[in-house]
Design a protein around this motif. Structure first.
Motif, PDB file in Angstrom:
ATOM      1  N   ASP A  46      72.798 -18.521   6.992  1.00  0.00           N
ATOM      2  CA  ASP A  46      73.478 -19.485   7.853  1.00  0.00           C
ATOM      3  C   ASP A  46      74.975 -19.332   7.625  1.00  0.00           C
ATOM      4  O   ASP A  46      75.474 -19.607   6.531  1.00  0.00           O
ATOM      5  CB  ASP A  46      73.023 -20.906   7.511  1.00  0.00           C
ATOM      6  CG  ASP A  46      73.690 -21.962   8.381  1.00  0.00           C
ATOM      7  OD1 ASP A  46      74.499 -21.604   9.259  1.00  0.00           O
ATOM      8  OD2 ASP A  46      73.404 -23.164   8.176  1.00  0.00           O
ATOM      9  N   ILE A  75      66.211 -14.789  15.405  1.00  0.00           N
ATOM     10  CA  ILE A  75      65.448 -16.031  15.586  1.00  0.00           C
ATOM     11  C   ILE A  75      66.304 -17.175  15.056  1.00  0.00           C
ATOM     12  O   ILE A  75      66.619 -17.225  13.869  1.00  0.00           O
ATOM     13  CB  ILE A  75      64.105 -15.980  14.835  1.00  0.00           C
ATOM     14  CG1 ILE A  75      63.261 -14.803  15.338  1.00  0.00           C
ATOM     15  CG2 ILE A  75      63.349 -17.295  15.003  1.00  0.00           C
ATOM     16  CD1 ILE A  75      61.980 -14.598  14.559  1.00  0.00           C
ATOM     17  N   SER A  76      66.689 -18.076  15.932  1.00  0.00           N
ATOM     18  CA  SER A  76      67.559 -19.187  15.543  1.00  0.00           C
ATOM     19  C   SER A  76      66.723 -20.395  15.141  1.00  0.00           C
ATOM     20  O   SER A  76      65.821 -20.818  15.875  1.00  0.00           O
ATOM     21  CB  SER A  76      68.486 -19.562  16.708  1.00  0.00           C
ATOM     22  OG  SER A  76      69.327 -20.632  16.346  1.00  0.00           O
ATOM     23  N   LEU A  77      67.018 -20.943  13.973  1.00  0.00           N
ATOM     24  CA  LEU A  77      66.316 -22.121  13.459  1.00  0.00           C
ATOM     25  C   LEU A  77      67.312 -23.276  13.408  1.00  0.00           C
ATOM     26  O   LEU A  77      68.056 -23.425  12.447  1.00  0.00           O
ATOM     27  CB  LEU A  77      65.748 -21.836  12.067  1.00  0.00           C
ATOM     28  CG  LEU A  77      64.827 -20.612  11.958  1.00  0.00           C
ATOM     29  CD1 LEU A  77      64.438 -20.368  10.506  1.00  0.00           C
ATOM     30  CD2 LEU A  77      63.588 -20.802  12.822  1.00  0.00           C
ATOM     31  N   GLN A  79      66.636 -26.676  13.748  1.00  0.00           N
ATOM     32  CA  GLN A  79      66.174 -28.006  13.366  1.00  0.00           C
ATOM     33  C   GLN A  79      66.422 -28.278  11.890  1.00  0.00           C
ATOM     34  O   GLN A  79      66.092 -27.470  11.023  1.00  0.00           O
ATOM     35  CB  GLN A  79      64.686 -28.175  13.661  1.00  0.00           C
ATOM     36  CG  GLN A  79      64.171 -29.582  13.349  1.00  0.00           C
ATOM     37  CD  GLN A  79      62.744 -29.807  13.815  1.00  0.00           C
ATOM     38  OE1 GLN A  79      62.132 -28.917  14.407  1.00  0.00           O
ATOM     39  NE2 GLN A  79      62.215 -30.985  13.564  1.00  0.00           N
TER      40      GLN A  79
END
Length: 216
Positions: A46, A75-77, A79
């Protein structure tokens, strides 16, 4: 040496790197060399959590990942499972001032939570006394236990004022990451770096001023 490089490439068919935003140029070159043969590389990171630039980490390693690995799948996380909505909102708002980051949508399905409070103090001693007094009142009112509080600071030098203020009020505390083998009793005080991955109901982030914390 080509033979050594080939040996280790064949040994590791899959390479996984965590906290990729904190890799330095040498680590980047090692990972790239090992993954060169199988092209089977997974990284997690991040760019908003790049906290080791002071020891050589290069945030461009993660920002330029697609450039360095053109066939990569991202792949974007977005949450957040830990923080309240208020904390996520203010964190996102502050992070947007950073010019060296990816645009991302951050959200949480947790409850709204209390507003983040800002406290202005004239010096370290006043800040420490004010925070210690607030903690003491909260404990006396039966709302929280000492272990429910954490005090974070940027450098170990800042700890002195908090140790004095807490001791003067008879509040137990322990320094997270202290080399002494002491039990973790009372309030946790630590550097921001040591707090990564930990959770507390009440957190004080101290010394938010120029030259102590990154500013944009």
């Amino acid at each position: 040496v080509p033979e050594v490089k080939t040996k280790w490439q064949n040994k590791f068919e899959l390479i996984f790197v965590d906290e990729y935003q904190d890799t330095d140029p040498i680590q980047y070159r090692i990972v790239k060399a090992l993954a060169e043969s199988h092209q089977n590389l997974r990284v997690v990171g991040d760019d908003d959590q790049g906290i080791y630039g002071w020891r050589g980490a290069d945030i461009q390693n993660i920002l330029n990942f697609e450039k360095n690995y053109p066939n990569a799948k991202i792949i974007s996380l977005g949450q957040n499972y830990r923080s309240t909505q208020k904390i996520v909102e203010i964190s996102h708002a502050l992070a947007e001032f950073n010019p060296d980051r990816r645009d991302k949508e951050l959200f949480t399905r947790n409850f709204e939570g209390e507003k983040v409070k800002y406290l202005h103090c004239d010096n370290d001693e006043e800040e420490a006394v004010t925070i210690a007094s607030f903690i003491q009142r909260s404990i006396d009112q039966g709302n929280w236990q000492p272990s429910d509080f954490a005090v974070l600071y940027r450098t170990n030098k800042q700890a002195s004022a908090f140790k004095t203020a807490l001791s003067d009020l008879g509040i137990q505390y322990h320094i997270v990451g202290n080399s002494l083998n002491v039990p973790a009793i009372g309030i946790s005080i630590m550097t921001i770096h040591k707090s990564k991955g930990l959770e507390f109901p009440n957190v004080f982030v101290t010394g938010i001023c120029q030259d102590l914390l990154p500013h944009y």
